[in-house]
Design a protein around this motif. Structure first.
Motif, PDB file in Angstrom:
ATOM      1  N   TYR A  19       3.950   6.499   2.409  1.00 52.27           N
ATOM      2  CA  TYR A  19       4.626   5.248   2.744  1.00 52.27           C
ATOM      3  C   TYR A  19       5.094   4.612   1.451  1.00 52.27           C
ATOM      4  CZ  TYR A  19       5.168   0.470   4.563  1.00 52.27           C
ATOM      5  OH  TYR A  19       5.649  -0.762   4.906  1.00 52.27           O
TER       6      TYR A  19
ATOM      7  N   SER B 255      -5.603   2.574   4.914  1.00 49.78           N
ATOM      8  CA  SER B 255      -5.200   1.329   5.552  1.00 49.78           C
ATOM      9  C   SER B 255      -3.769   0.953   5.248  1.00 49.78           C
ATOM     10  CB  SER B 255      -6.100   0.194   5.100  1.00 49.78           C
ATOM     11  OG  SER B 255      -5.838  -0.131   3.734  1.00 49.78           O
ATOM     12  N   TYR B 256      -3.141   1.700   4.383  1.00 50.53           N
ATOM     13  CA  TYR B 256      -1.753   1.433   4.003  1.00 50.53           C
ATOM     14  C   TYR B 256      -1.571   0.108   3.286  1.00 50.53           C
ATOM     15  CZ  TYR B 256      -0.605   5.295   7.082  1.00 50.53           C
ATOM     16  OH  TYR B 256      -0.528   6.522   7.670  1.00 50.53           O
ATOM     17  N   ASP B 257      -2.605  -0.509   2.824  1.00 47.28           N
ATOM     18  CA  ASP B 257      -2.445  -1.794   2.174  1.00 47.28           C
ATOM     19  C   ASP B 257      -2.728  -1.768   0.681  1.00 47.28           C
ATOM     20  OD1 ASP B 257      -3.472  -3.910   4.944  1.00 47.28           O
ATOM     21  OD2 ASP B 257      -1.526  -3.158   4.319  1.00 47.28           O
ATOM     22  N   LYS B 258      -3.156  -0.649   0.106  1.00 47.31           N
ATOM     23  CA  LYS B 258      -3.362  -0.568  -1.335  1.00 47.31           C
ATOM     24  C   LYS B 258      -2.045  -0.107  -1.924  1.00 47.31           C
ATOM     25  CE  LYS B 258      -6.066   1.612  -4.990  1.00 47.31           C
ATOM     26  NZ  LYS B 258      -7.168   2.566  -5.294  1.00 47.31           N
ATOM     27  N   VAL B 259      -1.354  -1.018  -2.549  1.00 45.17           N
ATOM     28  CA  VAL B 259      -0.001  -0.761  -3.010  1.00 45.17           C
ATOM     29  C   VAL B 259       0.007  -0.540  -4.515  1.00 45.17           C
ATOM     30  CG1 VAL B 259       2.335  -1.668  -3.138  1.00 45.17           C
ATOM     31  CG2 VAL B 259       0.930  -2.145  -1.133  1.00 45.17           C
TER      32      VAL B 259
ATOM     33  N   ASP C  32      11.223  -0.432   3.665  1.00 45.01           N
ATOM     34  CA  ASP C  32      10.196   0.584   3.478  1.00 45.01           C
ATOM     35  C   ASP C  32      10.637   1.889   4.143  1.00 45.01           C
ATOM     36  OD1 ASP C  32       7.863  -0.651   6.056  1.00 45.01           O
ATOM     37  OD2 ASP C  32       9.972  -0.070   6.147  1.00 45.01           O
TER      38      ASP C  32
ATOM     39  N   GLN D 127      -8.835  -5.795  -2.082  1.00 42.81           N
ATOM     40  CA  GLN D 127      -8.369  -6.248  -0.771  1.00 42.81           C
ATOM     41  C   GLN D 127      -9.557  -6.695   0.066  1.00 42.81           C
ATOM     42  OE1 GLN D 127      -7.252  -3.462   2.640  1.00 42.81           O
ATOM     43  NE2 GLN D 127      -5.262  -4.027   1.822  1.00 42.81           N
TER      44      GLN D 127
ATOM     45  N   TYR E  75      -3.445  -9.136  -6.716  1.00 38.94           N
ATOM     46  CA  TYR E  75      -2.793  -8.340  -7.735  1.00 38.94           C
ATOM     47  C   TYR E  75      -2.733  -9.122  -9.038  1.00 38.94           C
ATOM     48  CZ  TYR E  75      -1.080  -5.434  -3.874  1.00 38.94           C
ATOM     49  OH  TYR E  75      -1.004  -4.620  -2.772  1.00 38.94           O
TER      50      TYR E  75
ATOM     51  N   ASN F 244       2.143   3.173  -0.935  1.00 38.54           N
ATOM     52  CA  ASN F 244       0.903   2.801  -0.283  1.00 38.54           C
ATOM     53  C   ASN F 244      -0.063   3.980  -0.355  1.00 38.54           C
ATOM     54  OD1 ASN F 244       1.713   0.379   2.208  1.00 38.54           O
ATOM     55  ND2 ASN F 244      -0.005   0.366   0.823  1.00 38.54           N
ATOM     56  N   VAL F 245      -1.254   3.729  -0.821  1.00 41.50           N
ATOM     57  CA  VAL F 245      -2.274   4.773  -0.855  1.00 41.50           C
ATOM     58  C   VAL F 245      -3.455   4.299  -0.043  1.00 41.50           C
ATOM     59  CG1 VAL F 245      -1.555   5.624  -3.094  1.00 41.50           C
ATOM     60  CG2 VAL F 245      -3.291   3.858  -2.965  1.00 41.50           C
ATOM     61  N   GLY F 246      -4.253   5.219   0.410  1.00 38.67           N
ATOM     62  CA  GLY F 246      -5.406   4.830   1.202  1.00 38.67           C
ATOM     63  C   GLY F 246      -5.089   4.808   2.676  1.00 38.67           C
TER      64      GLY F 246
ATOM     65  N   GLN G  66       3.554  -6.516   3.482  1.00 41.85           N
ATOM     66  CA  GLN G  66       2.753  -7.511   2.799  1.00 41.85           C
ATOM     67  C   GLN G  66       3.648  -8.679   2.394  1.00 41.85           C
ATOM     68  OE1 GLN G  66       0.475  -6.042  -0.489  1.00 41.85           O
ATOM     69  NE2 GLN G  66      -1.011  -5.057   0.820  1.00 41.85           N
TER      70      GLN G  66
ATOM     71  N   PHE H 167       2.393  -0.282  -7.657  1.00 46.26           N
ATOM     72  CA  PHE H 167       3.735  -0.645  -8.081  1.00 46.26           C
ATOM     73  C   PHE H 167       4.167   0.133  -9.313  1.00 46.26           C
ATOM     74  CE2 PHE H 167       5.104  -4.548  -5.833  1.00 46.26           C
ATOM     75  CZ  PHE H 167       3.959  -4.829  -5.104  1.00 46.26           C
TER      76      PHE H 167
ATOM     77  N   PHE I 133      -2.950  -3.628  -8.452  1.00 43.26           N
ATOM     78  CA  PHE I 133      -3.871  -3.927  -7.349  1.00 43.26           C
ATOM     79  C   PHE I 133      -5.274  -4.185  -7.875  1.00 43.26           C
ATOM     80  CE2 PHE I 133      -5.315  -3.726  -3.016  1.00 43.26           C
ATOM     81  CZ  PHE I 133      -6.548  -3.094  -3.043  1.00 43.26           C
TER      82      PHE I 133
END
Lengths: 113, 119
Positions: free
Chosen positions: A32, A97-101, A49, B48, B35, A93-95, B108, A103, B45
């Motif tokens: 993702y 849950s798709y929420d660890k971004v 995305d 969370q 972040y 996105n890694v992980g 997000q 950049f 990151f």
């Protein structure tokens, strides 16, 4: 390791022309990807995305292309406007849950009136 | 809808001090991510929070800790501040996916950030 990088740190484009911002990623397991726009003094803003089962996705004036073979991502902005001037980040996105971004370092886009 | 809000806007601390930053997520969002963005770089990151627990963590030392409250708001705490902790700290919120009738996008939403300067 995980890293996302951009080919060019700065890009200048004439108003009305199309802009292309490129990005390379290294985590082949990522499925993702997101493009963000960050204006001065503001937080990143979601642009578009794409999931790894796609190679192209279009939004309003923007298109994201994904080439998984060479782990390359690009953002195309049609008819670039002065309001498009900002720093653009690609991210993955890694992980589960798709929420660890993660950049990339960003590309600064300047639109010349 | 006020979106994601953060406080304070700016903060100046000295080395060795402790700081607490606050974040209120967008209405309807229950997941909060933090972040760190150094000048001229992309956001990194930190961690969370979901259901008041730390769910994922980036490569940050234990000096960085957080908390999420029952109303989904969150705090970021940094102890024993170093000069290198000077940065823009961003909070982002997102909804829970996979719920019947719920959101389908894990987009997000970021707040404006807190600019922390350590002297």
């Amino acid at each position: 390791g995980e890293s996302v990088g951009l080919h060019l740190p700065t890009l200048s484009v004439q108003e009305g022309d199309n802009s292309i911002i490129n990005c390379a990623y290294s985590n082949s397991a990522s499925d993702y990807f997101i493009w963000y726009k960050q204006e001065s003094g503001k937080g990143p803003q979601f642009i578009i995305d794409i999931r790894s089962n796609m190679d192209k996705r279009q939004g309003q004036r923007v298109t994201v292309l994904l080439n998984k073979t060479v782990k390359h991502l690009s953002l195309q902005i049609a008819a670039t406007q002065p309001g498009d001037s900002a720093v653009y980040f690609c991210a993955e996105n890694v992980g589960t849950s798709y929420d660890k971004v993660i950049f990339g370092p960003g590309t600064s886009l300047s639109v010349i009136p | 809808d006020a979106g994601v809000t953060q406080s304070p806007t700016h903060l100046i601390k000295t080395r060795g001090q402790q700081v607490t930053l606050r974040c209120s997520p967008k209405s309807g969002h229950d997941t909060v991510s933090w972040y760190q963005q150094a000048l001229g770089q992309g956001p990194q990151f930190i961690f969370q929070y979901y259901e008041e627990e730390e769910r994922q963590r980036g490569n940050f030392p234990d000096r960085f800790s957080g908390h999420q409250f029952p109303n989904y708001s969150s705090e970021l705490n940094v102890n024993a501040l170093l000069l290198g902790d000077s940065a823009l700290y961003l909070c982002a919120s997102s909804p829970t996916l996979g719920l019947a009738g719920g959101p389908v996008s894990n987009e997000q939403f970021f707040g404006p950030g807190t600019r922390l300067t350590v002297l």
